[in-house]
Write a protein that holds these residues in place. Structure first.
Motif, PDB file in Angstrom:
ATOM      1  N   ILE A   1       4.281  49.381 -16.396  1.00  0.00           N
ATOM      2  CA  ILE A   1       2.565  48.771 -15.819  1.00  0.00           C
ATOM      3  C   ILE A   1       1.638  48.499 -16.765  1.00  0.00           C
ATOM      4  O   ILE A   1       0.798  47.899 -16.120  1.00  0.00           O
ATOM      5  CB  ILE A   1       3.670  48.567 -14.529  1.00  0.00           C
ATOM      6  N   ILE A   2       1.543  49.768 -17.988  1.00  0.00           N
ATOM      7  CA  ILE A   2       0.101  49.909 -18.092  1.00  0.00           C
ATOM      8  C   ILE A   2       0.099  48.734 -19.332  1.00  0.00           C
ATOM      9  O   ILE A   2      -0.847  48.891 -19.921  1.00  0.00           O
ATOM     10  CB  ILE A   2      -0.291  51.560 -17.509  1.00  0.00           C
ATOM     11  N   LYS A   3       1.136  48.809 -20.001  1.00  0.00           N
ATOM     12  CA  LYS A   3       1.586  49.040 -21.187  1.00  0.00           C
ATOM     13  C   LYS A   3       0.761  47.224 -21.688  1.00  0.00           C
ATOM     14  O   LYS A   3       0.034  47.203 -22.366  1.00  0.00           O
ATOM     15  CB  LYS A   3       2.879  48.706 -21.660  1.00  0.00           C
ATOM     16  N   PRO A   4       0.751  46.469 -20.671  1.00  0.00           N
ATOM     17  CA  PRO A   4       0.492  44.909 -20.941  1.00  0.00           C
ATOM     18  C   PRO A   4      -0.904  45.159 -20.908  1.00  0.00           C
ATOM     19  O   PRO A   4      -2.121  43.960 -20.953  1.00  0.00           O
ATOM     20  CB  PRO A   4       0.936  44.484 -19.730  1.00  0.00           C
ATOM     21  N   LEU A   5      -1.414  45.862 -19.752  1.00  0.00           N
ATOM     22  CA  LEU A   5      -2.696  46.233 -19.076  1.00  0.00           C
ATOM     23  C   LEU A   5      -3.706  46.140 -20.491  1.00  0.00           C
ATOM     24  O   LEU A   5      -5.047  45.807 -21.228  1.00  0.00           O
ATOM     25  CB  LEU A   5      -3.636  46.823 -18.166  1.00  0.00           C
ATOM     26  N   LEU A   6      -2.975  47.666 -21.608  1.00  0.00           N
ATOM     27  CA  LEU A   6      -3.939  48.284 -22.958  1.00  0.00           C
ATOM     28  C   LEU A   6      -3.837  46.549 -23.711  1.00  0.00           C
ATOM     29  O   LEU A   6      -4.270  46.363 -24.812  1.00  0.00           O
ATOM     30  CB  LEU A   6      -2.707  49.141 -23.202  1.00  0.00           C
TER      31      LEU A   6
END
Lengths: 280, 276
Positions: free
Chosen positions: B264-269
């Protein structure tokens, strides 16, 4: 001022066993450090701790080679009862350390053995119980206490002797995580307030590493990693049979994505702050 | 199936440790029972093999009431590994300790030897086979206790705090044993405080507090419920806590380990990189 611990070229072999359990261990610990010592089962961490207070070689015998000085004393030449004044030892299971009918008597036991006068004993017992937050339990029997409370009493009975170094060998193995965390917080406080040198043997790096100034990993009798926790966490601890906390594993994944961090965060607060910085 | 039907249990000293507990354990299920010390976890599992019989209510193992069966009969089906392994040792050597139950259950010579060899190897105890159980380290004793139950292959494996004193590789070995039991369609029940171990296994979670079950749910739901974890006096898993602090949201279901969070962090990054 002598160092808290100075070990040079230390080798040890238990009586009747093949092979060295400690292999060329070199270590210097300054006074006031908080050292977290970890490693797979059988790596030699408990054996090394036994050298710090003279149980090795005075109780276990065996073959000890190399130099070891703790609190300025040459361990090899100093009898255990004298080392015990300088180095307090806490075991996994507090039941093996408590034996009196009341908490107060347990904490006073070591002092009485030294032939200290009653007033001084009372003063020290009061102080030690106060420091570990167990003052109101002084008349309780140890068996009336929870595991965490017993471990606090074991720590109090060691503190009452006013040691320079306290060595704890997996003191939270039998405690639930919340209680374990409270013990680590207590050690942190003792380290800061009293300048006590802490040597803590632990598997629970997720809870303990934030309090340590130094993390040492042992493997097959040797010290293989030694540094401040964020630095040591850059290495793959699994190779040495040590569980890396999940927070650290997560940050290592981020590093593989091309991010770099000056210092890997050890708490979820720090981690959340870093995450906010790189995502917004 | 083990059925626990509205069970109360009061110890002879008057302390009521279980206050109306009900649950069913199906074959093939993996269950972790969690909660603070004194919540009733150990009292509950001692009912599974008839060591304790309910003061009120009933426990049925494959349909038979434990009241009507002896511990010996039940033990063949329900293998219980105690928290403190010394309580269950009595043989002079590690090898005899492991072989004991097999002999008792009527296994014969070659089969005994083969099984003992296999389980000692698996638990990393082979070179201790002639040692006294009491001379082992804490972690080794724990593995011996597990070995001496695993060896007779019970249908229900009950483990009280199996990971105490175990390092990374040994925990992985224990997880391996649990998984192979599950694969064979057997049930495994673990009493544990070790949340990160539970995150690896993702069993059904039963949270107990003061003699009652306060939650019975999947790991994904239970371990991200910070309010209930706190009630059961448990610290949340590190990643759950981080996700909570980062997203400022009380419950992100199923974000328990570093891979879940990365997803779930990857898209934010990626979004942030796109902006740069």
């Amino acid at each position: 001022m002598p160092k808290a611990i100075k070990v040079r070229g230390l080798h040890y072999r238990y009586e009747g066993m093949d092979g060295d359990v400690l292999v060329d261990v070199n270590l210097e610990v300054e006074r006031g450090e908080f050292v977290l010592l970890t490693g797979a089962s059988g790596c030699g961490k408990t054996t090394l701790c036994r050298c710090f207070n003279g149980l090795i070689p005075h109780f276990y015998g065996g073959d000890l080679r190399g130099e070891i000085c703790v609190a300025g004393f040459n361990v090899r030449e100093t009898p255990i009862h004298k080392m015990a004044l300088k180095v307090g030892f806490i075991f996994q299971n507090p039941d093996s350390q408590l034996f009196s009918l009341t908490v107060e008597r347990d904490v006073a036991f070591g002092l009485e053995n030294l032939g200290m006068d009653r007033e001084e004993i009372k003063r020290r017992v009061d102080w030690a119980l106060e420091v570990v937050g167990m003052k109101e339990y002084r008349h309780f029997a140890p068996y009336e206490l929870s595991g965490g409370q017993k471990q606090r009493i074991a720590i109090a009975s060691v503190l009452a002797m006013n040691p320079e170094v306290i060595v704890l060998d997996e003191p939270t193995a039998y405690l639930d995580p919340k209680t374990a965390l409270r013990i680590f917080q207590l050690l942190d406080e003792l380290n800061r307030r009293l300048g006590l040198t802490v040597i803590l043997v632990e598997h629970r790096l997720d809870l303990a590493s934030r309090y340590a100034s130094r993390l040492i990993v042992m493997s097959r009798g040797r010290i293989v990693l030694d540094g401040d926790p964020p630095t040591v966490f850059h290495h793959k601890l699994e190779e040495y049979g040590v569980t890396t906390p999940r927070l650290i594993r997560f940050f290592r994944k981020l590093e593989r994505e091309g991010y770099s961090f000056e210092s890997i965060p050890l708490t979820t607060e720090e981690a959340a702050t870093v995450l906010r910085r790189i995502t917004s | 199936m083990i059925e626990v039907l509205d069970v109360y249990y009061t110890y002879p000293n008057g302390f009521t440790a279980l206050k109306g507990v009900s649950l069913t354990i199906d074959r093939g299920e993996c269950i972790a029972i969690m909660g603070e010390n004194g919540a009733g976890k150990t009292t509950l599992i001692k009912h599974f093999n008839g060591l304790l019989k309910p003061t009120r209510g009933a426990v049925l193992v494959d349909g038979s009431n434990t009241m009507d069966l002896s511990v010996a009969q039940l033990s063949r089906k329900v293998g219980l590994v105690f928290q403190n392994p010394e309580h269950q040792f009595f043989s002079e050597t590690v090898e005899d300790e492991v072989a004991f139950a097999l002999k008792n259950f009527g296994f014969q010579g070659d089969e005994i030897k083969q099984r003992v060899d296999q389980v000692l190897e698996r638990m990393g105890l082979t070179h201790y086979r002639q040692s006294s159980p009491f001379n082992l380290s804490g972690g080794e004793k724990k593995r011996l206790a597990i070995a001496s139950v695993v060896v007779f292959n019970p249908d229900y494996l009950i483990l009280d705090e199996p990971t105490i004193g175990q390092d990374y590789l040994q925990k992985r070995e224990i997880i391996g044993i649990i998984r192979s039991f599950l694969k064979e369609g057997k049930a495994v029940v673990i009493v544990t405080h070790d949340l990160e171990f539970v995150v690896d296994l993702r069993p059904r979670i039963i949270l107990m507090s003061q003699g009652r079950i306060i939650l019975d749910d999947t790991a994904d739901k239970a371990l991200s419920n910070l309010k209930l974890l706190d009630e059961a006096s448990l610290l949340p898993p590190q990643i759950v806590e981080l996700a909570y602090k980062f997203f400022n949201s009380p419950s992100l279901e199923g974000v328990l380990d570093e891979d879940d969070l990365m997803k779930i962090i990857k898209p934010l990054l990626a979004r942030r990189r796109g902006q740069q």
